[in-house]
Design a protein around this motif. Structure first.
Motif, PDB file in Angstrom:
ATOM      1  N   THR A  21     -37.121  43.100  31.299  1.00  0.00           N
ATOM      2  CA  THR A  21     -37.429  41.818  31.911  1.00  0.00           C
ATOM      3  C   THR A  21     -36.314  40.822  31.644  1.00  0.00           C
ATOM      4  N   THR A  22     -35.830  40.199  32.699  1.00  0.00           N
ATOM      5  CA  THR A  22     -34.773  39.209  32.552  1.00  0.00           C
ATOM      6  C   THR A  22     -35.371  37.870  32.172  1.00  0.00           C
ATOM      7  N   ALA A  23     -34.759  37.210  31.169  1.00  0.00           N
ATOM      8  CA  ALA A  23     -35.268  35.903  30.740  1.00  0.00           C
ATOM      9  C   ALA A  23     -35.071  34.894  31.861  1.00  0.00           C
ATOM     10  N   PRO A  24     -36.084  34.051  32.129  1.00  0.00           N
ATOM     11  CA  PRO A  24     -35.913  33.023  33.162  1.00  0.00           C
ATOM     12  C   PRO A  24     -34.861  32.013  32.740  1.00  0.00           C
ATOM     13  N   THR A  25     -34.208  31.439  33.729  1.00  0.00           N
ATOM     14  CA  THR A  25     -33.171  30.433  33.465  1.00  0.00           C
ATOM     15  C   THR A  25     -33.577  29.099  34.072  1.00  0.00           C
ATOM     16  N   ALA A  26     -33.008  28.036  33.515  1.00  0.00           N
ATOM     17  CA  ALA A  26     -33.344  26.697  33.999  1.00  0.00           C
ATOM     18  C   ALA A  26     -32.180  25.763  33.772  1.00  0.00           C
ATOM     19  N   ILE A  27     -32.146  24.694  34.566  1.00  0.00           N
ATOM     20  CA  ILE A  27     -31.245  23.580  34.271  1.00  0.00           C
ATOM     21  C   ILE A  27     -32.082  22.308  34.154  1.00  0.00           C
ATOM     22  N   ILE A  28     -31.505  21.339  33.475  1.00  0.00           N
ATOM     23  CA  ILE A  28     -32.125  20.013  33.319  1.00  0.00           C
ATOM     24  C   ILE A  28     -31.165  18.997  33.916  1.00  0.00           C
ATOM     25  N   ALA A  29     -31.688  18.081  34.712  1.00  0.00           N
ATOM     26  CA  ALA A  29     -30.848  17.012  35.273  1.00  0.00           C
ATOM     27  C   ALA A  29     -31.495  15.670  34.987  1.00  0.00           C
ATOM     28  N   ASP A  30     -30.788  14.847  34.207  1.00  0.00           N
ATOM     29  CA  ASP A  30     -31.301  13.525  33.853  1.00  0.00           C
ATOM     30  C   ASP A  30     -30.112  12.675  33.426  1.00  0.00           C
ATOM     31  N   ASP A  31     -30.000  11.466  33.979  1.00  0.00           N
ATOM     32  CA  ASP A  31     -28.858  10.623  33.618  1.00  0.00           C
ATOM     33  C   ASP A  31     -29.028   9.971  32.253  1.00  0.00           C
ATOM     34  N   GLU A  32     -30.220  10.063  31.683  1.00  0.00           N
ATOM     35  CA  GLU A  32     -30.432   9.584  30.314  1.00  0.00           C
ATOM     36  C   GLU A  32     -30.192  10.773  29.377  1.00  0.00           C
ATOM     37  N   GLN A  33     -29.009  10.817  28.760  1.00  0.00           N
ATOM     38  CA  GLN A  33     -28.609  11.982  27.982  1.00  0.00           C
ATOM     39  C   GLN A  33     -29.592  12.307  26.861  1.00  0.00           C
ATOM     40  N   HIS A  34     -30.091  11.270  26.195  1.00  0.00           N
ATOM     41  CA  HIS A  34     -30.985  11.543  25.066  1.00  0.00           C
ATOM     42  C   HIS A  34     -32.309  12.137  25.538  1.00  0.00           C
ATOM     43  N   LEU A  35     -32.743  11.751  26.760  1.00  0.00           N
ATOM     44  CA  LEU A  35     -33.985  12.318  27.284  1.00  0.00           C
ATOM     45  C   LEU A  35     -33.772  13.767  27.713  1.00  0.00           C
ATOM     46  N   ALA A  36     -32.601  14.051  28.295  1.00  0.00           N
ATOM     47  CA  ALA A  36     -32.283  15.430  28.662  1.00  0.00           C
ATOM     48  C   ALA A  36     -32.219  16.308  27.415  1.00  0.00           C
ATOM     49  N   ASN A  37     -31.568  15.792  26.359  1.00  0.00           N
ATOM     50  CA  ASN A  37     -31.481  16.562  25.119  1.00  0.00           C
ATOM     51  C   ASN A  37     -32.855  16.777  24.495  1.00  0.00           C
ATOM     52  N   TYR A  38     -33.687  15.737  24.582  1.00  0.00           N
ATOM     53  CA  TYR A  38     -35.042  15.865  24.022  1.00  0.00           C
ATOM     54  C   TYR A  38     -35.828  16.951  24.763  1.00  0.00           C
TER      55      TYR A  38
END
Length: 254
Positions: free
Chosen positions: A2-19
């Motif tokens: 089984t291949t692990a699912p992949t994702a991206i995060i897009a948010d201009d607030e860097q700290h919220l994206a990191n959180y």
């Protein structure tokens, strides 16, 4: 295998994206976050390069909004909107089987989103009718780029209050929290003041200090002391709020 699912995060607030990245790593360690974008254009480039199974999209981003990015995705990508809009605005598309995360993202809500995504991926479900979801959003968020906060969800002890924005007297940063002052008292939220500021109508709310934003419609008077420092008084409020020199010019027109 089984291949692990992949994702991206897009948010201009860097700290919220990191959180969000940190919480996803903790709650769904099998998920591979293959990129974090700080605007809509970067998100599109990451989608083209990585073909993720899931994209977590902030609705309000520079370049392209989350809605515009979603409209350009192919039918294989699951979309989760991450938004600061109030729950009344988003519950309309919640019923349409789209998924969303309301800022600030909680572990409980994120866990439910993960369970929903795991089920969709395991059963090879279609991501759904993104075009229909966007049409639904257009109806509830007709001016998404200029749709300012109408409500603030703030806590008083164990109670969460829905505070109409025009009832707010002022907002003041307090360490990790922001205090929301109304005529009925003080409530707390964990959203940073800088993030709140971006969601408030600049014609209605002015930042007067690095830690304070006031409701302009509540201003009763201003006063300068012997040192030339300006203080603001608000209706239904005993506090006298100091104005930083950087913001003193705002009151010259009053």
């Amino acid at each position: 295998m089984t291949t692990a699912p992949t994702a991206i995060i897009a948010d201009d607030e860097q700290h919220l994206a990191n959180y969000l990245n940190d919480r996803l790593s903790a709650l769904w360690p099998e998920l591979s976050i293959v990129g974090i974008a700080k605007n809509g254009l970067e998100a599109m480039r990451l989608v083209d390069d990585e073909s993720p199974a899931i994209v977590f999209l902030d609705i309000r981003m520079p370049g392209l909004t989350g809605l515009e990015v979603a409209s350009r995705l192919d039918a294989k990508t699951h979309v989760v909107f991450v938004t600061a809009y109030d729950q009344y605005a988003v519950e309309a598309f919640d019923r349409q089987a789209a998924d969303y995360l309301l800022k600030p993202v909680t572990d409980d809500r994120l866990t439910r989103t993960i369970a929903r995504l795991k089920k969709k991926i395991a059963q090879a479900e279609s991501p759904g009718d993104v075009a229909g979801i966007l049409k639904q959003l257009a109806q509830v968020l007709p001016t998404a780029k200029n749709n300012y906060l109408r409500w603030i969800r703030a806590s008083v002890g164990e109670t969460v209050r829905q505070i109409p924005i025009d009832e707010v007297l002022y907002l003041q940063a307090q360490d990790k929290y922001v205090s929301v002052y109304t005529k009925d008292g003080e409530s707390l939220i964990r959203t940073p003041l800088s993030e709140l500021s971006a969601q408030l109508d600049p014609n209605e709310f002015w930042q007067i200090h690095r830690s304070t934003i006031i409701n302009v419609n509540r201003v009763v008077s201003t006063q300068r002391d012997v040192m030339g420092r300006t203080q603001v008084k608000l209706k239904e409020c005993k506090a006298e709020l100091p104005v930083s020199r950087a913001y003193a010019h705002l009151f010259k027109q009053m």
